[in-house]
Design a protein around this motif. Structure first.
Motif, PDB file in Angstrom:
ATOM      1  N   LEU A 101       3.475  28.062  26.788  1.00 13.09           N
ATOM      2  CA  LEU A 101       3.308  29.297  26.028  1.00 13.09           C
ATOM      3  C   LEU A 101       3.680  29.080  24.566  1.00 13.09           C
ATOM      4  N   PRO A 102       2.973  29.718  23.638  1.00  7.07           N
ATOM      5  CA  PRO A 102       3.384  29.671  22.233  1.00  7.07           C
ATOM      6  C   PRO A 102       4.633  30.519  22.013  1.00  7.07           C
ATOM      7  N   ARG A 103       5.303  30.295  20.891  1.00  9.18           N
ATOM      8  CA  ARG A 103       6.563  30.982  20.618  1.00  9.18           C
ATOM      9  C   ARG A 103       6.419  32.500  20.652  1.00  9.18           C
ATOM     10  N   GLU A 104       5.291  33.024  20.168  1.00 10.15           N
ATOM     11  CA  GLU A 104       5.132  34.474  20.093  1.00 10.15           C
ATOM     12  C   GLU A 104       4.889  35.114  21.455  1.00 10.15           C
ATOM     13  N   ARG A 105       4.584  34.302  22.460  1.00  5.54           N
ATOM     14  CA  ARG A 105       4.360  34.863  23.798  1.00  5.54           C
ATOM     15  C   ARG A 105       5.634  34.917  24.627  1.00  5.54           C
ATOM     16  N   LEU A 106       6.642  34.144  24.259  1.00  7.36           N
ATOM     17  CA  LEU A 106       7.936  34.201  24.948  1.00  7.36           C
ATOM     18  C   LEU A 106       9.019  34.277  23.879  1.00  7.36           C
ATOM     19  N   ILE A 107       9.622  35.442  23.763  1.00  7.44           N
ATOM     20  CA  ILE A 107      10.579  35.680  22.687  1.00  7.44           C
ATOM     21  C   ILE A 107      11.988  35.882  23.246  1.00  7.44           C
ATOM     22  N   VAL A 108      12.985  35.587  22.426  1.00  8.69           N
ATOM     23  CA  VAL A 108      14.390  35.702  22.814  1.00  8.69           C
ATOM     24  C   VAL A 108      14.992  36.964  22.219  1.00  8.69           C
ATOM     25  N   THR A 109      15.717  37.716  23.048  1.00  7.15           N
ATOM     26  CA  THR A 109      16.458  38.889  22.572  1.00  7.15           C
ATOM     27  C   THR A 109      17.833  38.901  23.227  1.00  7.15           C
ATOM     28  N   PHE A 110      18.693  39.816  22.748  1.00  6.77           N
ATOM     29  CA  PHE A 110      20.053  39.928  23.263  1.00  6.77           C
ATOM     30  C   PHE A 110      20.370  41.395  23.553  1.00  6.77           C
ATOM     31  N   GLN A 111      20.957  41.634  24.714  1.00  3.53           N
ATOM     32  CA  GLN A 111      21.176  42.988  25.207  1.00  3.53           C
ATOM     33  C   GLN A 111      22.665  43.310  25.344  1.00  3.53           C
ATOM     34  N   SER A 112      22.934  44.556  25.772  1.00  2.00           N
ATOM     35  CA  SER A 112      24.266  44.999  26.219  1.00  2.00           C
ATOM     36  C   SER A 112      25.320  45.031  25.118  1.00  2.00           C
ATOM     37  N   ARG A 113      24.929  45.319  23.909  1.00  2.00           N
ATOM     38  CA  ARG A 113      25.926  45.415  22.830  1.00  2.00           C
ATOM     39  C   ARG A 113      26.615  46.771  22.877  1.00  2.00           C
ATOM     40  N   PHE A 114      27.813  46.833  22.321  1.00  2.00           N
ATOM     41  CA  PHE A 114      28.473  48.118  22.129  1.00  2.00           C
ATOM     42  C   PHE A 114      29.388  48.016  20.919  1.00  2.00           C
ATOM     43  N   GLY A 115      29.762  49.149  20.396  1.00  2.00           N
ATOM     44  CA  GLY A 115      30.576  49.165  19.186  1.00  2.00           C
ATOM     45  C   GLY A 115      29.715  49.085  17.931  1.00  2.00           C
ATOM     46  N   ARG A 116      30.354  49.032  16.778  1.00  2.00           N
ATOM     47  CA  ARG A 116      29.649  49.086  15.504  1.00  2.00           C
ATOM     48  C   ARG A 116      29.451  47.725  14.849  1.00  2.00           C
ATOM     49  N   ALA A 117      30.088  46.702  15.368  1.00  2.00           N
ATOM     50  CA  ALA A 117      29.957  45.372  14.769  1.00  2.00           C
ATOM     51  C   ALA A 117      28.548  44.828  14.990  1.00  2.00           C
ATOM     52  N   GLU A 118      28.146  43.894  14.132  1.00  2.00           N
ATOM     53  CA  GLU A 118      26.841  43.261  14.296  1.00  2.00           C
ATOM     54  C   GLU A 118      26.908  42.242  15.438  1.00  2.00           C
ATOM     55  N   TRP A 119      25.881  42.257  16.288  1.00  2.00           N
ATOM     56  CA  TRP A 119      25.800  41.341  17.426  1.00  2.00           C
ATOM     57  C   TRP A 119      24.629  40.383  17.201  1.00  2.00           C
ATOM     58  N   LEU A 120      24.497  39.425  18.109  1.00  2.00           N
ATOM     59  CA  LEU A 120      23.379  38.495  18.020  1.00  2.00           C
ATOM     60  C   LEU A 120      22.062  39.266  18.050  1.00  2.00           C
ATOM     61  N   LYS A 121      21.137  38.856  17.201  1.00  2.00           N
ATOM     62  CA  LYS A 121      19.845  39.531  17.096  1.00  2.00           C
ATOM     63  C   LYS A 121      18.729  38.558  17.446  1.00  2.00           C
TER      64      LYS A 121
END
Length: 348
Positions: free
Chosen positions: A248-268
């Protein structure tokens, strides 16, 4: 990359008694307010999980979070709770994995060995505890313990804190068993093949071709990456290998990060924002895999399969597939068996 496809040499008769201890994150004992509060209090008091000034966090945790969050999370747990067993899926699956691994060892997983290998399991937070599991293994004569935190990617907030807890248990013992901790397996062939094959099988059953596959990993504060935690890089390495395996090309399988809480910046990028954006930009069919989770739990079943699926449909999406974790399936067990077989290679 290492290759696990080998058998362990036969030891001499009368080998050692070795314990294999599987560990997962944990689960509350029930869905009621006090059960969830106890679990959250232990989890969110861990310095590896919340790296904030202690006095400030003590106030926030006890005055704010533990007064309201247990009730909300209890309702979420109730949507996935097994009422027959009175437990969460994470506990059911982890127990099943330990039982299946023990049977595989009896059936010759490790070759013709005379070593006595005993499998047990415990949770970093909640019950059954790691302390109780270690006590059971020692009582059965285990002089060595292989510790297997069930996290493919390493993070201080998962693998390291599990080891911390085990070291704490050993620190209270006069006669300690020898200890070995399994290494992360985020780039191992058996793991990548299992994830890819599971995805292929599930999508074949749905009857649709996804416009995009989202690989959603559990989020961590951005500060952990800046501090040197390898988790972010290992998540992307897993995704890179999956793309190669699935062609698969990069645009067909993308990475994300879930389950954040609070106001600090998390992995994007964040999973929820990405899924909303995919729908807004015209994606009509997506599949979500969660390669950082080895067993389905609140974060995969409820957060991905219900909450994020609703975001997608509300934005105009037409088809959403949540791909189950490997769990205690035959594929999932092959991964754990490979880890154990490799790690025990130098001991028996």
């Amino acid at each position: 990359m290492r290759r696990w496809r080998r058998w362990i040499r036969c030891p001499t008769p009368g080998g050692p008694t070795i314990g294999v201890l599987l560990s997962n994150l944990g689960t509350p004992d029930g869905t009621d307010y006090w059960s969830v509060r106890r679990y959250l209090a232990e989890f969110l008091s861990d310095r590896r999980v919340i790296e904030a000034p202690r006095l400030l966090w003590f106030f926030i945790l006890n005055a704010l979070i533990l007064t309201t969050r247990p009730q909300r999370k209890g309702k979420d747990y109730a949507t996935i709770w097994s009422h027959d067993r009175n437990e969460s899926p994470l506990k059911t699956i982890t127990r099943s994995r330990a039982e299946q691994l023990q049977q595989s060892i009896r059936d010759g997983l490790l070759g013709d060995t005379r070593a006595n290998v005993i499998v047990d399991w415990g949770m970093r937070y909640g019950n059954p505890s790691l302390k109780a599991a270690v006590e059971r293994l020692v009582a059965r004569g285990c002089e060595r313990i292989l510790f297997v935190p069930l996290y493919p990617q390493y993070s201080a907030a998962t693998s390291a804190t599990a080891c911390d807890k085990l070291f704490e248990v050993l620190a209270s013992m006069r006669r300690q068993p020898a200890l070995r901790a399994a290494t992360p397996y985020y780039d191992e062939d058996t793991y990548i093949e299992a994830i890819a094959d599971s995805l292929d099988e599930r999508l074949f059953g749905t009857g649709f071709e996804p416009d995009v596959i989202v690989a959603s990993f559990h989020g961590m504060p951005l500060s952990t990456r800046i501090a040197g935690d390898p988790y972010y890089a290992q998540c992307h390495k897993t995704a890179d290998l999956l793309r190669t395996r699935l062609r698969l090309p990069r645009e067909r399988l993308i990475v994300t990060f879930q389950s954040r809480f609070g106001r600090a910046e998390w992995l994007k990028p964040y999973t929820d924002e990405t899924i909303k954006a995919l729908a807004a930009n015209g994606a009509r069919r997506i599949a979500v895999i969660t390669p950082g989770f080895t067993a389905d739990c609140l974060e995969t079943i409820e957060e991905i399969g219900q909450e994020n699926a609703q975001y997608f449909f509300d934005g105009g999406g037409e088809a959403f597939a949540r791909i189950d974790c490997l769990n205690d399936s035959s594929r999932g067990m092959r991964v754990i068996e490979a880890v154990v077989r490799h790690e025990l290679g130098g001991w028996i």
